[in-house]
Motif scaffolding. Structure first.
Motif, mmCIF file in Angstrom:
data_model
loop_
_atom_site.group_PDB
_atom_site.id
_atom_site.type_symbol
_atom_site.label_atom_id
_atom_site.label_comp_id
_atom_site.label_asym_id
_atom_site.label_seq_id
_atom_site.Cartn_x
_atom_site.Cartn_y
_atom_site.Cartn_z
ATOM 1 N N ASN A 265 0.852 -1.187 0.000
ATOM 2 C CA ASN A 265 0.000 0.000 0.000
ATOM 3 C C ASN A 265 0.889 1.239 0.000
ATOM 4 O OD1 ASN A 265 -2.617 -1.187 0.033
ATOM 5 N ND2 ASN A 265 -2.341 -1.693 2.190
ATOM 6 N N ILE A 266 0.771 2.033 -1.054
ATOM 7 C CA ILE A 266 1.638 3.193 -1.235
ATOM 8 C C ILE A 266 0.794 4.445 -1.437
ATOM 9 C CG2 ILE A 266 3.365 4.271 -2.726
ATOM 10 C CD1 ILE A 266 4.388 1.481 -3.378
ATOM 11 N N THR A 267 1.082 5.480 -0.654
ATOM 12 C CA THR A 267 0.436 6.784 -0.801
ATOM 13 C C THR A 267 1.521 7.832 -0.931
ATOM 14 O OG1 THR A 267 -1.429 6.071 0.574
ATOM 15 C CG2 THR A 267 -1.183 8.429 0.194
ATOM 16 N N CYS A 268 1.453 8.633 -1.988
ATOM 17 C CA CYS A 268 2.487 9.639 -2.242
ATOM 18 C C CYS A 268 1.909 11.047 -2.193
ATOM 19 C CB CYS A 268 3.125 9.419 -3.613
ATOM 20 S SG CYS A 268 3.998 7.845 -3.782
ATOM 21 N N ASN A 269 2.740 12.000 -1.813
ATOM 22 C CA ASN A 269 2.390 13.412 -1.918
ATOM 23 C C ASN A 269 3.655 14.203 -2.191
ATOM 24 O OD1 ASN A 269 3.682 13.617 0.611
ATOM 25 N ND2 ASN A 269 1.754 13.260 1.681
ATOM 26 N N SER A 270 3.520 15.490 -2.375
ATOM 27 C CA SER A 270 4.660 16.316 -2.745
ATOM 28 C C SER A 270 5.568 16.537 -1.551
ATOM 29 C CB SER A 270 4.185 17.668 -3.288
ATOM 30 O OG SER A 270 3.378 17.477 -4.441
ATOM 31 N N SER A 271 6.866 16.637 -1.855
ATOM 32 C CA SER A 271 7.840 16.965 -0.814
ATOM 33 C C SER A 271 7.831 18.467 -0.548
ATOM 34 C CB SER A 271 9.239 16.532 -1.251
ATOM 35 O OG SER A 271 9.266 15.161 -1.540
ATOM 36 N N ASN A 272 8.409 18.847 0.558
ATOM 37 C CA ASN A 272 8.577 20.257 0.896
ATOM 38 C C ASN A 272 10.059 20.579 0.962
ATOM 39 O OD1 ASN A 272 5.755 20.792 1.366
ATOM 40 N ND2 ASN A 272 5.962 19.619 3.259
ATOM 41 N N THR A 273 10.433 21.758 0.532
ATOM 42 C CA THR A 273 11.837 22.131 0.632
ATOM 43 C C THR A 273 12.180 22.393 2.088
ATOM 44 O OG1 THR A 273 11.381 24.481 0.332
ATOM 45 C CG2 THR A 273 11.774 23.202 -1.657
ATOM 46 N N TRP A 274 13.324 21.919 2.504
ATOM 47 C CA TRP A 274 13.711 22.123 3.905
ATOM 48 C C TRP A 274 13.981 23.597 4.201
ATOM 49 C CZ3 TRP A 274 18.485 24.187 5.000
ATOM 50 C CH2 TRP A 274 19.457 24.118 3.986
ATOM 51 N N ARG A 275 14.359 24.341 3.156
ATOM 52 C CA ARG A 275 14.576 25.772 3.362
ATOM 53 C C ARG A 275 13.248 26.469 3.682
ATOM 54 N NH1 ARG A 275 17.667 24.115 -0.887
ATOM 55 N NH2 ARG A 275 19.919 24.372 -0.697
ATOM 56 N N SER A 276 12.177 26.043 2.966
ATOM 57 C CA SER A 276 10.866 26.631 3.240
ATOM 58 C C SER A 276 10.388 26.257 4.630
ATOM 59 C CB SER A 276 9.855 26.154 2.187
ATOM 60 O OG SER A 276 10.231 26.619 0.909
ATOM 61 N N ALA A 277 10.696 25.032 5.038
ATOM 62 C CA ALA A 277 10.284 24.589 6.362
ATOM 63 C C ALA A 277 10.975 25.414 7.449
ATOM 64 C CB ALA A 277 10.602 23.106 6.538
ATOM 65 N N ILE A 278 12.276 25.683 7.268
ATOM 66 C CA ILE A 278 13.010 26.487 8.241
ATOM 67 C C ILE A 278 12.474 27.924 8.257
ATOM 68 C CG2 ILE A 278 15.270 27.468 8.766
ATOM 69 C CD1 ILE A 278 16.510 24.899 7.711
ATOM 70 N N TYR A 279 12.170 28.439 7.077
ATOM 71 C CA TYR A 279 11.643 29.811 6.987
ATOM 72 C C TYR A 279 10.299 29.912 7.702
ATOM 73 C CZ TYR A 279 9.845 34.143 4.989
ATOM 74 O OH TYR A 279 9.323 35.388 4.836
ATOM 75 N N SER A 280 9.429 28.893 7.502
ATOM 76 C CA SER A 280 8.123 28.905 8.154
ATOM 77 C C SER A 280 8.279 28.838 9.665
ATOM 78 C CB SER A 280 7.283 27.715 7.664
ATOM 79 O OG SER A 280 7.064 27.807 6.271
ATOM 80 N N LEU A 281 9.214 28.040 10.137
ATOM 81 C CA LEU A 281 9.463 27.944 11.569
ATOM 82 C C LEU A 281 9.961 29.271 12.121
ATOM 83 C CD1 LEU A 281 9.639 26.183 14.097
ATOM 84 C CD2 LEU A 281 11.955 25.542 13.411
ATOM 85 N N PHE A 282 10.817 29.948 11.360
ATOM 86 C CA PHE A 282 11.334 31.251 11.791
ATOM 87 C C PHE A 282 10.213 32.274 11.918
ATOM 88 C CE2 PHE A 282 14.312 34.579 12.398
ATOM 89 C CZ PHE A 282 13.870 35.654 11.661
ATOM 90 N N ILE A 283 9.283 32.274 10.957
ATOM 91 C CA ILE A 283 8.155 33.208 10.996
ATOM 92 C C ILE A 283 7.301 32.970 12.235
ATOM 93 C CG2 ILE A 283 6.025 33.885 9.819
ATOM 94 C CD1 ILE A 283 8.559 34.977 8.528
ATOM 95 N N LEU A 284 7.125 31.688 12.596
ATOM 96 C CA LEU A 284 6.333 31.378 13.780
ATOM 97 C C LEU A 284 7.040 31.788 15.067
ATOM 98 C CD1 LEU A 284 4.999 27.827 12.810
ATOM 99 C CD2 LEU A 284 3.682 29.959 12.909
ATOM 100 N N LEU A 285 8.352 31.753 15.070
ATOM 101 C CA LEU A 285 9.102 32.070 16.273
ATOM 102 C C LEU A 285 9.256 33.565 16.507
ATOM 103 C CD1 LEU A 285 11.962 29.398 16.179
ATOM 104 C CD2 LEU A 285 10.019 29.494 17.756
ATOM 105 N N VAL A 286 9.127 34.380 15.459
ATOM 106 C CA VAL A 286 9.323 35.827 15.597
ATOM 107 C C VAL A 286 8.398 36.437 16.644
ATOM 108 C CG1 VAL A 286 9.052 38.049 14.423
ATOM 109 C CG2 VAL A 286 10.358 36.215 13.344
ATOM 110 N N PRO A 287 7.063 36.183 16.609
ATOM 111 C CA PRO A 287 6.189 36.771 17.645
ATOM 112 C C PRO A 287 6.571 36.317 19.050
ATOM 113 C CG PRO A 287 4.896 35.957 15.804
ATOM 114 C CD PRO A 287 6.288 35.440 15.624
#
Length: 296
Positions: A265-287
């Motif tokens: 049983n295989i389910t696939c979806n798109s990968s995320n760039t690790w740079r985008s993931a780090i950027y999103s985490l940074f945005i959440l940490l700013v406040p």
């Protein structure tokens, strides 16, 4: 399957007599002595090469899926394989019978097995290479079997931090054809900037703890993979390649001496760039950082 008594249609010896009769008549005996010589010669060829006969028509549910072998005479065997499809189905057509070698081995030269009649919908003979790297083991398996044309060219990787699988599949068309030998893909060390959830769980169809894994090479998809063989299940999340996702989920059935069934049983979806993931985490940490500074 109940074997009806006194039934020449289902008596395997009748098929042998019929085949012997056809071979003798084809040689054209000219005398009683010549006939006796031909009978002996043709009988020897039948002993080495059991005849095959194909029939299509109607059947009751209790015989569908039956496969049996029996000895008729010394060195003469009969094997029956009954395949069924729903009424008005186009899966079974007169003459649409494919036979493929079925075997399993760890080396190319020792993949010995039986010729098996394929099921409806299986239209190619497959040679599949699978390399598994896990828990200090590095094992390559070679499987020959019946398959579907969508599997042809299925090449790529399935990878988590704990387990890696490399696969390559080749096909050929026609009974007892020889699928071409192929090579397994290599493991790339080049980070391609993509990231996927990562986990591996033995004896479970789901993971409880996830980390992240950086994808490499042509691993452009994230995947959830669950394998079930007999009553043993394992699950994996990680990176994979486009070809693996195109084929998707499937059930592989081996018959004959290697009889087993494996559900993938295989389910696939798109990968995320690790740079985008780090950027999103940074945005959440700013406040949060701002609040902490205000409190000070």
């Amino acid at each position: 399957m109940t074997w009806p008594p006194q039934s020449p249609e289902l008596n395997p010896l009748e098929m042998v007599w019929g085949e012997l009769d056809r071979r003798v008549k084809a040689k054209g005996p000219t005398s009683a002595k010549h006939l006796w010589e031909l009978l002996q010669d043709c009988w020897k060829t039948i002993s080495d090469e059991p005849p095959r006969s194909y029939s299509s028509g109607c059947a009751t549910k209790n015989v569908c899926g039956q496969a049996r072998s029996m000895s008729v005479l010394p060195n003469v065997y009969s094997e029956s394989n009954i395949l069924c499809a729903p009424a008005n189905s186009t899966d079974l057509k007169p003459g649409n019978f494919l036979w493929c070698l079925t075997c399993f081995s760890y080396t190319e030269d020792h993949c010995l097995g039986d010729e098996i009649m394929c099921s409806p919908g299986e239209d190619v003979c497959v040679r599949e290479y699978l390399r598994t790297i896990h828990d200090g083991w590095d094992v390559t398996e070679i499987t020959r079997r019946c398959g579907k044309s969508i599997e042809c060219g299925r090449v790529g990787s399935i990878r988590s931090t704990e387990k890696t699988m490399l696969v390559n599949t080749s096909c050929c068309y026609g009974s007892n054809c020889e699928p071409p030998a192929t090579t397994l893909p290599s493991i790339s060390d080049e980070d391609n900037g993509l990231i996927c959830p990562d986990c591996f769980a033995k004896k479970s169809d789901r993971c409880k703890h996830f980390n992240n894994i950086k994808c490499t090479g042509d691993e452009t998809r994230c995947m959830s993979y669950v394998k079930t063989e007999k009553f043993v299940t394992e699950s994996l999340h990680g990176c994979t390649t486009e070809k693996i996702c195109e084929v998707g989920s499937r059930t592989v059935k081996l018959t004959g001496r290697y009889k087993k069934s494996i559900i993938h049983n295989i389910t696939c979806n798109s990968s995320n760039t690790w740079r985008s993931a780090i950027y999103s985490l940074f945005i959440l940490l700013v406040p949060v950082l701002c609040l902490m500074k205000a409190c000070l």
